[in-house]
Design a protein around this motif. Sequence first.
Motif, PDB file in Angstrom:
ATOM      1  N   ASP A 135       0.849  -1.186   0.000  1.00 20.74           N
ATOM      2  CA  ASP A 135       0.000   0.000   0.000  1.00 20.74           C
ATOM      3  C   ASP A 135       0.883   1.233   0.000  1.00 20.74           C
ATOM      4  OD1 ASP A 135       0.791   0.520   2.738  1.00 20.74           O
ATOM      5  OD2 ASP A 135      -0.694  -0.969   3.356  1.00 20.74           O
ATOM      6  N   PHE A 136       0.272   2.411   0.017  1.00 20.11           N
ATOM      7  CA  PHE A 136       1.028   3.660  -0.066  1.00 20.11           C
ATOM      8  C   PHE A 136       1.312   4.280   1.296  1.00 20.11           C
ATOM      9  CE2 PHE A 136      -0.780   3.389  -4.348  1.00 20.11           C
ATOM     10  CZ  PHE A 136       0.355   3.617  -5.106  1.00 20.11           C
ATOM     11  N   THR A 137       1.000   3.561   2.355  1.00 20.68           N
ATOM     12  CA  THR A 137       1.273   4.066   3.700  1.00 20.68           C
ATOM     13  C   THR A 137       2.392   3.315   4.391  1.00 20.68           C
ATOM     14  OG1 THR A 137      -0.428   2.631   4.676  1.00 20.68           O
ATOM     15  CG2 THR A 137      -1.109   4.832   3.966  1.00 20.68           C
ATOM     16  N   THR A 138       2.816   2.191   3.820  1.00 19.08           N
ATOM     17  CA  THR A 138       3.882   1.387   4.403  1.00 19.08           C
ATOM     18  C   THR A 138       5.243   1.951   4.009  1.00 19.08           C
ATOM     19  OG1 THR A 138       2.520  -0.612   4.354  1.00 19.08           O
ATOM     20  CG2 THR A 138       4.898  -0.908   4.546  1.00 19.08           C
ATOM     21  N   LYS A 139       6.074   2.213   4.993  1.00 15.99           N
ATOM     22  CA  LYS A 139       7.414   2.724   4.737  1.00 15.99           C
ATOM     23  C   LYS A 139       8.381   1.565   4.517  1.00 15.99           C
ATOM     24  CE  LYS A 139       6.864   7.004   7.389  1.00 15.99           C
ATOM     25  NZ  LYS A 139       7.421   7.842   8.487  1.00 15.99           N
ATOM     26  N   ALA A 140       9.466   1.846   3.819  1.00 11.85           N
ATOM     27  CA  ALA A 140      10.484   0.831   3.563  1.00 11.85           C
ATOM     28  C   ALA A 140      11.820   1.527   3.323  1.00 11.85           C
ATOM     29  CB  ALA A 140      10.105  -0.044   2.378  1.00 11.85           C
ATOM     30  N   LYS A 141      12.860   0.739   3.228  1.00 14.69           N
ATOM     31  CA  LYS A 141      14.187   1.290   2.976  1.00 14.69           C
ATOM     32  C   LYS A 141      14.295   1.741   1.525  1.00 14.69           C
ATOM     33  CE  LYS A 141      19.144   0.256   3.333  1.00 14.69           C
ATOM     34  NZ  LYS A 141      20.176  -0.739   3.718  1.00 14.69           N
ATOM     35  N   ALA A 142      14.915   2.891   1.329  1.00  9.17           N
ATOM     36  CA  ALA A 142      15.147   3.422  -0.012  1.00  9.17           C
ATOM     37  C   ALA A 142      16.612   3.809  -0.144  1.00  9.17           C
ATOM     38  CB  ALA A 142      14.254   4.630  -0.282  1.00  9.17           C
ATOM     39  N   VAL A 143      17.170   3.579  -1.340  1.00  3.76           N
ATOM     40  CA  VAL A 143      18.576   3.868  -1.585  1.00  3.76           C
ATOM     41  C   VAL A 143      18.692   4.671  -2.875  1.00  3.76           C
ATOM     42  CG1 VAL A 143      19.331   1.787  -0.388  1.00  3.76           C
ATOM     43  CG2 VAL A 143      18.939   1.727  -2.858  1.00  3.76           C
ATOM     44  N   SER A 144      19.866   5.250  -3.097  1.00  9.78           N
ATOM     45  CA  SER A 144      20.097   6.063  -4.286  1.00  9.78           C
ATOM     46  C   SER A 144      20.795   5.239  -5.369  1.00  9.78           C
ATOM     47  CB  SER A 144      20.962   7.277  -3.943  1.00  9.78           C
ATOM     48  OG  SER A 144      20.298   8.128  -3.034  1.00  9.78           O
ATOM     49  N   VAL A 145      20.506   5.585  -6.606  1.00  8.23           N
ATOM     50  CA  VAL A 145      21.175   4.965  -7.752  1.00  8.23           C
ATOM     51  C   VAL A 145      22.459   5.734  -8.023  1.00  8.23           C
ATOM     52  CG1 VAL A 145      21.003   4.417 -10.206  1.00  8.23           C
ATOM     53  CG2 VAL A 145      18.995   4.200  -8.727  1.00  8.23           C
ATOM     54  N   THR A 146      23.584   5.047  -8.044  1.00  7.78           N
ATOM     55  CA  THR A 146      24.871   5.706  -8.248  1.00  7.78           C
ATOM     56  C   THR A 146      25.452   5.466  -9.638  1.00  7.78           C
ATOM     57  OG1 THR A 146      26.078   3.808  -7.324  1.00  7.78           O
ATOM     58  CG2 THR A 146      25.407   5.555  -5.795  1.00  7.78           C
ATOM     59  N   ARG A 147      24.915   4.475 -10.353  1.00  9.75           N
ATOM     60  CA  ARG A 147      25.412   4.203 -11.700  1.00  9.75           C
ATOM     61  C   ARG A 147      24.328   3.494 -12.497  1.00  9.75           C
ATOM     62  NH1 ARG A 147      31.164   1.162 -13.247  1.00  9.75           N
ATOM     63  NH2 ARG A 147      31.062   1.528 -15.506  1.00  9.75           N
ATOM     64  N   VAL A 148      24.222   3.847 -13.797  1.00  8.16           N
ATOM     65  CA  VAL A 148      23.236   3.237 -14.689  1.00  8.16           C
ATOM     66  C   VAL A 148      23.957   2.785 -15.955  1.00  8.16           C
ATOM     67  CG1 VAL A 148      21.140   3.570 -16.036  1.00  8.16           C
ATOM     68  CG2 VAL A 148      21.379   4.695 -13.804  1.00  8.16           C
ATOM     69  N   GLU A 149      23.782   1.513 -16.323  1.00  4.66           N
ATOM     70  CA  GLU A 149      24.423   0.971 -17.509  1.00  4.66           C
ATOM     71  C   GLU A 149      23.416   0.173 -18.326  1.00  4.66           C
ATOM     72  OE1 GLU A 149      28.711  -0.539 -16.613  1.00  4.66           O
ATOM     73  OE2 GLU A 149      27.497  -0.980 -14.840  1.00  4.66           O
ATOM     74  N   LYS A 150      23.570   0.212 -19.646  1.00  8.88           N
ATOM     75  CA  LYS A 150      22.775  -0.632 -20.531  1.00  8.88           C
ATOM     76  C   LYS A 150      23.439  -2.000 -20.652  1.00  8.88           C
ATOM     77  CE  LYS A 150      20.845   2.973 -23.522  1.00  8.88           C
ATOM     78  NZ  LYS A 150      20.746   3.472 -24.928  1.00  8.88           N
ATOM     79  N   SER A 151      22.616  -3.051 -20.641  1.00  8.35           N
ATOM     80  CA  SER A 151      23.160  -4.394 -20.787  1.00  8.35           C
ATOM     81  C   SER A 151      22.051  -5.310 -21.286  1.00  8.35           C
ATOM     82  CB  SER A 151      23.723  -4.887 -19.452  1.00  8.35           C
ATOM     83  OG  SER A 151      24.350  -6.140 -19.590  1.00  8.35           O
ATOM     84  N   THR A 152      22.333  -6.609 -21.321  1.00 10.88           N
ATOM     85  CA  THR A 152      21.333  -7.612 -21.674  1.00 10.88           C
ATOM     86  C   THR A 152      21.371  -8.741 -20.656  1.00 10.88           C
ATOM     87  OG1 THR A 152      22.898  -8.766 -23.135  1.00 10.88           O
ATOM     88  CG2 THR A 152      21.441  -7.122 -24.148  1.00 10.88           C
ATOM     89  N   GLU A 153      20.256  -9.389 -20.482  1.00 10.48           N
ATOM     90  CA  GLU A 153      20.142 -10.526 -19.574  1.00 10.48           C
ATOM     91  C   GLU A 153      19.363 -11.612 -20.308  1.00 10.48           C
ATOM     92  OE1 GLU A 153      20.473 -13.033 -16.399  1.00 10.48           O
ATOM     93  OE2 GLU A 153      21.434 -11.066 -16.590  1.00 10.48           O
ATOM     94  N   ALA A 154      20.057 -12.696 -20.662  1.00  8.60           N
ATOM     95  CA  ALA A 154      19.447 -13.791 -21.422  1.00  8.60           C
ATOM     96  C   ALA A 154      18.823 -13.277 -22.715  1.00  8.60           C
ATOM     97  CB  ALA A 154      18.411 -14.515 -20.566  1.00  8.60           C
ATOM     98  N   GLY A 155      19.532 -12.357 -23.373  1.00 11.30           N
ATOM     99  CA  GLY A 155      19.068 -11.818 -24.642  1.00 11.30           C
ATOM    100  C   GLY A 155      18.043 -10.716 -24.535  1.00 11.30           C
ATOM    101  N   VAL A 156      17.682 -10.319 -23.324  1.00  7.68           N
ATOM    102  CA  VAL A 156      16.684  -9.271 -23.100  1.00  7.68           C
ATOM    103  C   VAL A 156      17.390  -8.007 -22.621  1.00  7.68           C
ATOM    104  CG1 VAL A 156      14.626  -8.616 -21.780  1.00  7.68           C
ATOM    105  CG2 VAL A 156      14.929 -10.975 -22.541  1.00  7.68           C
ATOM    106  N   ASP A 157      16.994  -6.867 -23.154  1.00  6.75           N
ATOM    107  CA  ASP A 157      17.607  -5.602 -22.760  1.00  6.75           C
ATOM    108  C   ASP A 157      17.279  -5.273 -21.306  1.00  6.75           C
ATOM    109  OD1 ASP A 157      18.646  -5.239 -25.277  1.00  6.75           O
ATOM    110  OD2 ASP A 157      16.994  -3.999 -25.983  1.00  6.75           O
TER     111      ASP A 157
END
Length: 250
Positions: free
Chosen positions: A126-148
């Motif tokens: 739901d939208f009231t439950t809190k959870a841990k959040a982290v920041s993205v420090t790097r973004v790369e393009k790749s493939t996984e089992a032929g899928v982008d």
Amino acid sequence: MDNFFSRQANGGAVFMGRTLVQAHGNIGGYRNVFVKIVNSNKGALSYPTSGGIVKNPFPGRAKIYAGDFCEYTPNLDDTHGAEVKILKFYEAAKEAANTDVTIKIVRDGYRHIPFVGDNIMVGQKDFTTKAKAVSVTRVEKSTEAGVDVWVLTLSEALGAAIKKGDILVEAAGAGASVLPMVTNPNSYADKDMDFLYDPSTSDDDYDGARYMFAPALAQQDTIIDLLAVGKLPPAVLALNKSRVKTWFNL
């Protein structure tokens, strides 16, 4: 490509010779995500009398898509204008352990694009439950089992195991216990829209672009085709009031 060439020309430059200006790009396909209902007077897409400024624009070139959920807050007083927040979410392309600081998410023409500096968290029930959040420090393009895929490096582990197909959402900030950026989805983007320019970083930043639009208000007559929009966050699905399988409305 006229916007591209105009931006290059307006930037100002000198070259004492000839210049061949060229560029290329891809135009994505279109999907009809809104279910059309035959009725007499009701309209599926209705709008507020005024739009709002987007409070969480993408920091680089990206898109929002028809049917994307938004949180619209009208102008409540003289000091705050109307605001729009986009519910950004991502689908895990591969499982990850609770200690992993690298995760893979689906990359295609109908998913939100991640950026360095984004704050993400595992989508909750739901939208009231809190959870841990982290920041993205790097973004790369790749493939996984032929899928982008996008390969995201995180500032630290999310602390929760991720299964393939799990949904992550944008968080309001990084921390041990935070809420998602959007906590009250009450409207939709009615069409695909592009974010082409670097946005302003704050209300005091007058060098960046400011994005404003009026989202379509969520109502009983606004029906989303779940087969067209793909997998949604669990908190969104929990709000579904439709009694027709594969349809969604608030």
